[in-house]
Design an enzyme around this catalytic site. Structure first.
Site, PDB file in Angstrom:
ATOM      1  N   LYS A 291       0.642  -1.500   0.202  1.00 21.34           N
ATOM      2  CA  LYS A 291       0.295  -0.267   0.102  1.00 21.34           C
ATOM      3  C   LYS A 291       1.025   1.377  -0.099  1.00 21.34           C
ATOM      4  O   LYS A 291       1.938   1.805   0.607  1.00 21.34           O
ATOM      5  CB  LYS A 291      -1.000  -0.069   1.502  1.00 21.34           C
ATOM      6  CG  LYS A 291      -2.158   1.639   1.320  1.00 21.34           C
ATOM      7  CD  LYS A 291      -2.683   1.011   2.343  1.00 21.34           C
ATOM      8  CE  LYS A 291      -3.621   2.082   2.144  1.00 21.34           C
ATOM      9  NZ  LYS A 291      -5.087   2.202   3.369  1.00 21.34           N
ATOM     10  N   ARG A 301     -10.741   9.991   1.513  1.00 24.55           N
ATOM     11  CA  ARG A 301     -10.705  10.411   3.198  1.00 24.55           C
ATOM     12  C   ARG A 301     -11.624  11.623   2.950  1.00 24.55           C
ATOM     13  O   ARG A 301     -12.111  11.674   4.066  1.00 24.55           O
ATOM     14  CB  ARG A 301      -8.615  10.894   3.648  1.00 24.55           C
ATOM     15  CG  ARG A 301      -8.063  10.350   3.238  1.00 24.55           C
ATOM     16  CD  ARG A 301      -6.472  10.395   3.530  1.00 24.55           C
ATOM     17  NE  ARG A 301      -5.133   9.693   2.852  1.00 24.55           N
ATOM     18  CZ  ARG A 301      -4.497   9.707   3.196  1.00 24.55           C
ATOM     19  NH1 ARG A 301      -3.944  10.643   2.802  1.00 24.55           N
ATOM     20  NH2 ARG A 301      -3.657   9.130   2.907  1.00 24.55           N
ATOM     21  N   LYS A 313       1.508   9.850   5.629  1.00 22.47           N
ATOM     22  CA  LYS A 313       1.347   8.349   6.184  1.00 22.47           C
ATOM     23  C   LYS A 313       2.151   7.814   5.784  1.00 22.47           C
ATOM     24  O   LYS A 313       2.685   6.745   5.629  1.00 22.47           O
ATOM     25  CB  LYS A 313       0.045   7.831   5.600  1.00 22.47           C
ATOM     26  CG  LYS A 313      -0.759   8.226   6.055  1.00 22.47           C
ATOM     27  CD  LYS A 313      -2.238   7.459   5.943  1.00 22.47           C
ATOM     28  CE  LYS A 313      -3.937   8.250   6.987  1.00 22.47           C
ATOM     29  NZ  LYS A 313      -4.945   7.163   6.349  1.00 22.47           N
ATOM     30  N   GLU A 329       7.739  -6.897   1.802  1.00 23.39           N
ATOM     31  CA  GLU A 329       6.587  -7.299   2.347  1.00 23.39           C
ATOM     32  C   GLU A 329       6.146  -7.884   1.761  1.00 23.39           C
ATOM     33  O   GLU A 329       4.367  -8.965   2.672  1.00 23.39           O
ATOM     34  CB  GLU A 329       5.076  -5.983   1.483  1.00 23.39           C
ATOM     35  CG  GLU A 329       6.020  -4.361   2.538  1.00 23.39           C
ATOM     36  CD  GLU A 329       5.489  -4.235   3.910  1.00 23.39           C
ATOM     37  OE1 GLU A 329       5.193  -4.897   4.374  1.00 23.39           O
ATOM     38  OE2 GLU A 329       5.744  -3.284   4.100  1.00 23.39           O
ATOM     39  N   LYS A 344      -2.408  -1.667  -3.689  1.00 24.33           N
ATOM     40  CA  LYS A 344      -2.859  -0.153  -3.833  1.00 24.33           C
ATOM     41  C   LYS A 344      -2.123   0.696  -3.877  1.00 24.33           C
ATOM     42  O   LYS A 344      -1.546   0.930  -3.096  1.00 24.33           O
ATOM     43  CB  LYS A 344      -3.433  -0.398  -2.245  1.00 24.33           C
ATOM     44  CG  LYS A 344      -4.940   0.952  -1.976  1.00 24.33           C
ATOM     45  CD  LYS A 344      -4.969   0.792  -1.155  1.00 24.33           C
ATOM     46  CE  LYS A 344      -6.284   1.958  -0.270  1.00 24.33           C
ATOM     47  NZ  LYS A 344      -6.455   1.874   0.711  1.00 24.33           N
ATOM     48  N   TYR A 409     -15.551   0.645  -6.671  1.00 28.80           N
ATOM     49  CA  TYR A 409     -16.104   1.593  -6.919  1.00 28.80           C
ATOM     50  C   TYR A 409     -16.928   1.788  -8.099  1.00 28.80           C
ATOM     51  O   TYR A 409     -18.515   1.507  -7.985  1.00 28.80           O
ATOM     52  CB  TYR A 409     -15.913   3.262  -6.269  1.00 28.80           C
ATOM     53  CG  TYR A 409     -15.200   3.056  -4.987  1.00 28.80           C
ATOM     54  CD1 TYR A 409     -15.718   3.335  -3.770  1.00 28.80           C
ATOM     55  CD2 TYR A 409     -13.909   3.471  -4.980  1.00 28.80           C
ATOM     56  CE1 TYR A 409     -15.164   3.710  -2.972  1.00 28.80           C
ATOM     57  CE2 TYR A 409     -12.754   3.601  -4.539  1.00 28.80           C
ATOM     58  CZ  TYR A 409     -13.664   3.317  -2.532  1.00 28.80           C
ATOM     59  OH  TYR A 409     -12.625   3.338  -1.486  1.00 28.80           O
TER      60      TYR A 409
HETATM   61  C1  PBG Z   1      -7.276   3.822   5.230  1.00 32.32           C
HETATM   62  C2  PBG Z   1      -7.638   3.583   4.276  1.00 32.32           C
HETATM   63  C3  PBG Z   1      -7.182   3.637   2.796  1.00 32.32           C
HETATM   64  C4  PBG Z   1      -7.949   3.740   1.704  1.00 32.32           C
HETATM   65  C5  PBG Z   1      -8.455   2.540   2.213  1.00 32.32           C
HETATM   66  N1  PBG Z   1      -8.153   2.772   3.665  1.00 32.32           N
HETATM   67  C6  PBG Z   1      -7.035   5.737   2.975  1.00 32.32           C
HETATM   68  C7  PBG Z   1      -6.012   6.200   4.087  1.00 32.32           C
HETATM   69  O1  PBG Z   1      -5.176   4.703   3.462  1.00 32.32           O
HETATM   70  O2  PBG Z   1      -5.267   7.144   4.022  1.00 32.32           O
HETATM   71  C8  PBG Z   1      -8.389   4.082   0.860  1.00 32.32           C
HETATM   72  C9  PBG Z   1      -9.479   4.010  -0.301  1.00 32.32           C
HETATM   73  C10 PBG Z   1      -9.638   4.910  -1.450  1.00 32.32           C
HETATM   74  O3  PBG Z   1      -8.741   5.750  -1.678  1.00 32.32           O
HETATM   75  O4  PBG Z   1      -9.892   4.226  -2.312  1.00 32.32           O
HETATM   76  N2  PBG Z   1      -6.872   2.535   5.943  1.00 32.32           N
END
Ligand code: PBG
Length: 424
Positions: A291, A301, A313, A329, A344, A409
């Site tokens: 991620k 967000r 982050k 990972e 992701k 989505y």
């Molecule tokens: C947070 C989380 C995020 C997403 C899924 N789980 C956002 C982040 O890491 O700040 C993002 C999903 C998206 O943008 O569609 N645990």
């Protein structure tokens, strides 16, 4: 080995003469039944006007060709000539090549036969935003997405998704500010929004697959995925302790797959032990293995009002510049007992999906994130791209790169297209 047959203008005239208006000419009507059966056998939908317009190259209708066949008049072999090219087309000798890859792309039936990748609604996981409210609130940056009321709108959305073959869902809660805290303890409240919603969904739709998000950010007053120390450090092991309680609470409610998206070290192994200790041996772990600290999460967000209060982050999510690090990972998640590995974002990270696909036998998930979705929606709304086609292509590309399942989505809209229902 190139053909030395040349195509003179005379040949072309001969074709025109033979195919023109003739009773005697059976030219190419043998192609007609094939064309007809292609239309019936593929998912391609043809309107009735188009179907009525299907004619042999000779200009005769299917019925005329069929009547001839019944009368025992069978088509002659097609003439070795080419249809007329536009005036001014250069007269050249064919290129001397034995390999012409276009041969395998020359008709819809051939293209379908040689298609390497397929996609079906079974490959989709639909992310759903839920809140305590009764109404569904539109999410500004994600046209077509809503924070769904957990008791009504959510059930309706799940019902519609199942109608087009989508049976997997991942839940993301919008938590009221009053329930947020530095240690995110609401995350493991057995009567919190997520566990309550899981119980409701499982009661109504026992056969669906429910994925949950394991991370503290929706519950954290700091908007981070973990507990933040005074000096801004995200505390790894203490966060993992909380995540274990969160995952067990979700499993107790009936979750099928818990999905740690927090990127803390060692969380997969810790979750496995915590789940097993409570008897949840059959609850799977889908680990967000790679991620990245991506700006493509912006709309998400906004949807959850979960922007970090400070900083970013980058001390836990990966650097978008890194490739090899995904292997570190992957090795850790495999060793710790992950059941599914997730990459992701999706489309900008196809190389990482392929990397994991080639280095692990585990199923791979790709998350087409909020920013990817919003870009396609915006481009479509502005008339700059064909939304539906770009949507389908982007999902196919994620599959081609190696993703077994796709969190998107677009799940319902794309499944609708796959079911032959067009968009929306
Ligand atoms: C947070 C989380 C995020 C997403 C899924 N789980 C956002 C982040 O890491 O700040 C993002 C999903 C998206 O943008 O569609 N645990």
């Amino acid at each position: 080995m190139a053909s030395t047959v040349s195509f003179s203008p005379a040949n072309v005239q001969m074709l025109q003469a033979r195919s023109g208006h003739g009773h005697a000419a059976f030219g190419s009507c043998s192609a007609v039944p094939r064309a007809g059966s292609r239309l019936r056998s593929t998912a391609v939908r043809v309107s009735s006007e188009q179907e009525a317009a299907v004619r042999a190259p000779s200009g005769r209708t299917i019925e005329e060709c069929e009547a001839d066949a019944v009368a025992g008049k069978f088509p002659a072999p097609p003439p070795l000539v080419r249809p007329k090219a536009p005036e001014g087309t250069p007269q050249i000798r064919p290129l001397d090549m034995t390999k012409r890859p276009r041969r395998n792309r020359k008709s819809p039936a051939l293209r379908a036969a040689f298609q390497e990748t397929s996609i079906s609604p079974a490959n989709f996981v639909l992310p759903l935003f839920i809140h305590e409210g009764e109404d569904d609130a539109p999410i500004g940056a994600m046209p077509g997405c809503y924070r769904l009321g957990w008791r009504h709108g959510l059930l309706d959305e799940v019902y519609k998704a199942r109608d087009v073959g989508v049976n997997s869902f991942v839940l993301f809660p919008k938590v009221p500010d009053a329930l947020k805290s530095p240690t995110g303890d609401e995350a493991y409240n057995d009567n919190g929004l997520v566990p309550r919603t899981i119980r409701l969904l499982k009661d109504k739709f026992p056969d669906i697959v429910i994925y949950t998000d394991v991370a503290l950010d929706p519950y954290s007053s700091d908007g981070h995925d973990g507990i933040v120390r005074e000096d801004g450090v995200i505390m790894n092991d203490e966060t993992v302790y909380q995540l274990c309680k969160q995952a067990v609470s979700q499993a107790r409610a009936g979750a099928d797959v818990v999905s740690p998206s927090d990127m803390m070290d060692g969380r997969v192994g810790a979750l496995r032990s915590a789940l097993d200790a409570e008897g949840f041996h059959d609850v799977s772990i889908m680990s967000y293995t790679a991620k990245y600290a991506s700006s493509f999460y912006g709309p998400f967000r906004e949807a959850l009002d979960s922007n970090p209060r400070f900083g970013d982050k980058k001390t836990y999510q990966m650097n978008p510049a890194n490739y090899r690090e995904a292997l570190i990972e992957t090795a850790a998640d495999e060793a710790e007992g992950a059941d599914i590995l997730l990459v992701k974002p999706g489309l900008p990270y196809l190389d990482i999906i392929r990397l994991l696909r080639d280095n692990s036998a585990l199923p791979i998930a790709a998350y087409q994130v909020s920013g990817e979705y919003s870009m396609i929606k915006a481009g479509g709304a502005l008339g700059m791209i064909d939304e539906q086609k770009v949507m389908m292509e982007s999902l196919m590309c994620l599959r081609r790169a190696g993703a077994d399942i796709i969190l998107t989505y677009f799940a319902r809209q794309a499944a609708g297209v796959l079911c032959g229902m067009g968009s929306k």
